[in-house]
Design a protein around this motif. Structure first.
Motif, short mmCIF file in Angstrom:
data_model
loop_
_atom_site.label_atom_id
_atom_site.label_comp_id
_atom_site.label_asym_id
_atom_site.label_seq_id
_atom_site.Cartn_x
_atom_site.Cartn_y
_atom_site.Cartn_z
N ASN A 1 -2.90 -1.19 -3.19
CA ASN A 1 -4.00 -1.32 -5.07
C ASN A 1 -4.77 -1.73 -4.60
N LYS B 1 -7.39 -3.51 -3.28
CA LYS B 1 -8.10 -5.20 -3.14
C LYS B 1 -9.56 -5.11 -2.15
N ASP C 1 -2.46 -13.23 -1.12
CA ASP C 1 -4.12 -13.07 -1.14
C ASP C 1 -4.52 -12.27 0.51
#
Ligand code: AGV
Ligand code: CA
Length: 313
Positions: free
Chosen positions: A58, A60, A29
């Motif tokens: 993506n 994030k 993460d």
């Protein structure tokens, strides 16, 4: 289990590829990214980082922070130019827009903020000099307790490092040489350190074989991206030169996603901050313990990064 990770990089080809690969790791993460103008120029390295997060991240929502840190010894200009080439790659410029933000905070303050705000201890991945971490520890010593560990590409205990500069004896690794005092500050902390030193990175040179392996799979856009990036830097062919490229930082990033690629042992060490051996890390009885990464399964490493890069449609 996912790991909270903060990345600080210095815009080289393998720094930017490492950012790309960390974004592909399910178990990572990524909280934020700091960019330090050591082995790069700042502007293209910031742009390239933001475009990589846009293209391969993506959504994030990660932001990027610029460092205003300065080193003691400058990297060669030829190497620092690489960030301009990556930033200009068509695949990163197809959309004509940049969405990922640059933080208002300087990189060391951005680092402090993310460590303080994390609900779990943060793994720090530093693949350039340690200056921003040293500054963060100086102004905010409290962050130490919320750091899981530091994984640093730097240092070596081999006789020969990779610095070939006037007034130096060649025994240091460049990230340590750029700011030896920062290494000392971090060594004086209690942070656990995984050291991805030249012992292991020397085992993963860029070769023509690996380039051809990626070229043969270039219809996949992620693998083509690897191939395009590693077209810009010289591979190991007849013998090693000062510019021969290794996958230093990519090995560091890969060791987070797949720790069993590497072998570690604990050694105690100090760092030289003065004189002809500046930046040299040395084994010493009275030194601080670090987990030295001294070996890598080379084939498994290249297979792992190639599969990480492969984009699913
Ligand atoms: O010393 C290795 C570090 C890594 O973080 N960098 C490159 C990697 O990003 C400096 C460096 C040493 N030799 C180099 C370097 C070379 N031949 N080209 C570019 N950078
Ligand atoms: Ca680097």
């Amino acid at each position: 289990m996912t790991k909270r990770v903060y990345l600080n990089h210095d815009g080289g080809v393998d720094d930017l590829v490492s950012l790309f690969l960390l974004l592909q790791m399910e178990e990572v993460d990524l909280l934020g990214v700091g960019v330090i103008p050591a082995d790069c120029y700042l502007e293209p390295a910031l742009y390239a980082s933001r475009k990589i997060i846009d293209r391969f991240g993506n959504n994030k929502g990660i932001d990027v922070a610029a460092s205003n840190s300065r080193g003691k010894h400058s990297f060669p200009k030829d190497w620092r130019m690489h960030a301009f080439f990556i930033d200009a790659l068509p695949i990163l410029n197809e959309s004509g827009r940049i969405n990922t933000n640059v933080s208002e905070l300087k990189a060391h303050v951005h680092l402090i903020k993310h460590i303080r705000e994390s609900d779990e201890p943060v793994t720090l991945v530093f693949i350039g000099p340690l200056t921003d971490l040293a500054r963060a520890l100086y102004v905010a010593p409290d962050i130490e307790s919320n750091i899981e560990k530091l994984v640093w590409m730097g240092g070596t205990f081999l006789e020969k490092g990779n610095v070939e500069e006037p007034e130096h004896d060649g025994s240091a690794e460049w990230n340590a040489f750029w700011d030896p005092d920062a290494v000392k500050v971090v060594w004086d902390s209690k942070i656990e350190i995984d050291l991805v030193a030249l012992e292991s990175t020397n085992m993963v040179p860029l070769t023509v074989d690996i380039r051809n392996y990626w070229a043969a799979q270039r219809t996949n856009i992620g693998i083509d991206f690897l191939g395009q990036c590693y077209a810009m830097v010289p591979p190991l062919v007849h013998f090693q030169t000062n510019s021969t490229y290794f996958l230093w930082d990519v090995l560091t990033a890969a060791s987070i996603g797949k720790p069993d690629l590497v072998k570690q042992k604990v050694v105690k060490s100090i760092v030289h901050t003065e004189g002809a051996s500046q930046g040299k890390t040395v084994i010493s009885e009275n030194g601080r313990p670090v987990n030295l990464v001294y070996e890598v399964d080379r084939d498994a490493f290249f297979e792992y990064i190639t599969e990480l890069a492969r984009q699913q449609d």
